[in-house]
Scaffold this active site. Structure first.
Site, PDB file in Angstrom:
ATOM      1  N   LYS A  12       0.846  -1.197   0.000  1.00  0.00           N
ATOM      2  CA  LYS A  12       0.000   0.000   0.000  1.00  0.00           C
ATOM      3  C   LYS A  12       0.875   1.237   0.000  1.00  0.00           C
ATOM      4  CE  LYS A  12      -2.321  -0.754   3.843  1.00  0.00           C
ATOM      5  NZ  LYS A  12      -3.007  -0.707   5.131  1.00  0.00           N
ATOM      6  N   LYS A  16      -7.735  -5.046  -2.866  1.00  0.00           N
ATOM      7  CA  LYS A  16      -8.718  -4.582  -1.888  1.00  0.00           C
ATOM      8  C   LYS A  16      -9.231  -3.202  -2.285  1.00  0.00           C
ATOM      9  CE  LYS A  16      -5.879  -5.215   1.662  1.00  0.00           C
ATOM     10  NZ  LYS A  16      -4.706  -5.908   1.122  1.00  0.00           N
TER      11      LYS A  16
END
Lengths: 72, 255
Positions: free
Chosen positions: B27, B85
């Protein structure tokens, strides 16, 4: 008819979904399931209670391994 | 339960692997709240992390634009991510559903799993109700759910959602055959309750960073190994995950 499920290696692949499917099959009356950790064992107990099934047998089978029989 | 470690670069990813993480999440904490990392970083991580370890990609807070988000999801699949996600904050339910449906369509023919994410603290941001995550995932045919947090003030997942509610959502998702993940400033002290909830995946960052600092610190293999060991102890029944809860109920909790 009996059915057998082993949770070993079933990370993220839906042991509970597999149990759900097996127990909704009218030809299956009991499922022998082996859980390889405590949280999975707890999950199976909670699921069986929610669905009105019975844990007919439950034996520890080693370090963190539990064998259970779920009956309708 | 698998251990997912959030990383920002290759060095952190390799530390996570060395410490025994099952899933290396990539991320970008430098983008507002949380965002996606750059394709070359994700590509390098995927290439260097052993194939048997999962590499997930966080898109972070998705904009309310189905085309933009689905193209990003397509990119994650092209980079051979195990899962991607997609999180929702200031979206209404219908918009979030439409975005996930387009993401599903973008992943057709791909092995990359689609994970619908909501934030337990979304009420602080006028966001979507986190409890809708299972409905959202079911209706969009997503492969799994994630409940996370955005708040960075020291509060964590359990400050916003109860054990009972998280267990209910996790059980519901499992019955539908979805993977389940919980994250959100989780600490070692939360492992008992996490084991009782038993999501498929427990996501951490701060708990495995130097000085427990999720932003200023770096992922350390020794800290990852410690969390992994503590998780295993609870899974194998060597730590009683109900003891502290019982002591608290009885008013005999030890410090």
């Amino acid at each position: 008819m009996e059915f057998e499920i082993d949770s070993k290696g079933k990370k993220c692949t839906g042991l509970i979904a597999e149990l759900e499917k097996a127990m909704s099959d009218s030809s299956i009356s009991k499922v022998r399931v082996t859980a390889h950790d405590v949280p999975t064992k707890i999950d199976i107990y909670a699921w069986a209670k929610r669905k009105g099934h019975k844990i007919a047998e439950a034996d520890p089978a080693g370090r963190g391994i539990f064998r259970m029989v779920v009956e309708k | 339960m698998m251990l997912m470690v959030s990383t920002q670069d290759l060095d952190e990813a390799l530390e996570a692997v060395k410490g025994g993480a099952d899933i290396v999440d990539v991320k970008n904490l430098k983008e507002i709240l949380v965002g996606s990392n750059f394709p070359p970083v994700i590509k390098e991580v995927r290439e260097r992390v052993p194939a048997e370890r999962h590499v997930s990609v966080t898109l972070g807070v998705a904009p309310n634009q189905p085309g933009t988000v689905s193209l990003a999801v397509y990119g994650a699949a092209a980079l051979k991510a195990t899962s991607v996600k997609v999180g929702f904050l200031q979206s209404d339910y219908e918009t979030a559903l439409r975005i996930l449906q387009e993401c599903r369509r973008a992943l057709n023919g791909s092995e990359t799993k689609l994970i619908a994410a909501t934030f337990a603290d979304s009420h602080l941001y006028n966001g979507i109700d986190p409890a809708l995550v299972v409905k959202l995932a079911k209706e969009s045919k997503s492969d799994g759910i994630l409940i996370d947090t955005l708040t960075k003030d020291g509060r964590n997942l359990f400050d916003f959602m109860s054990e009972e509610k998280l267990k209910e959502l996790t059980d519901e998702a499992k019955e539908l055959g979805m993977s389940t993940a919980l994250s959100g400033a989780l600490k070692i002290q939360n492992l008992d309750v996490l084991a009782r909830i038993n999501p498929d995946i427990v996501g951490v960052r701060g708990a495995v960073c130097t000085n427990n600092d999720r932003e200023g610190g770096k992922v350390a293999a020794s800290a990852v190994a410690n969390v992994k060991k503590e998780l295993e102890l609870r899974m194998q029944g060597e730590i009683d995950i109900y003891q502290k809860k019982a002591e608290a109920s009885a008013g005999t909790a030890r410090p």
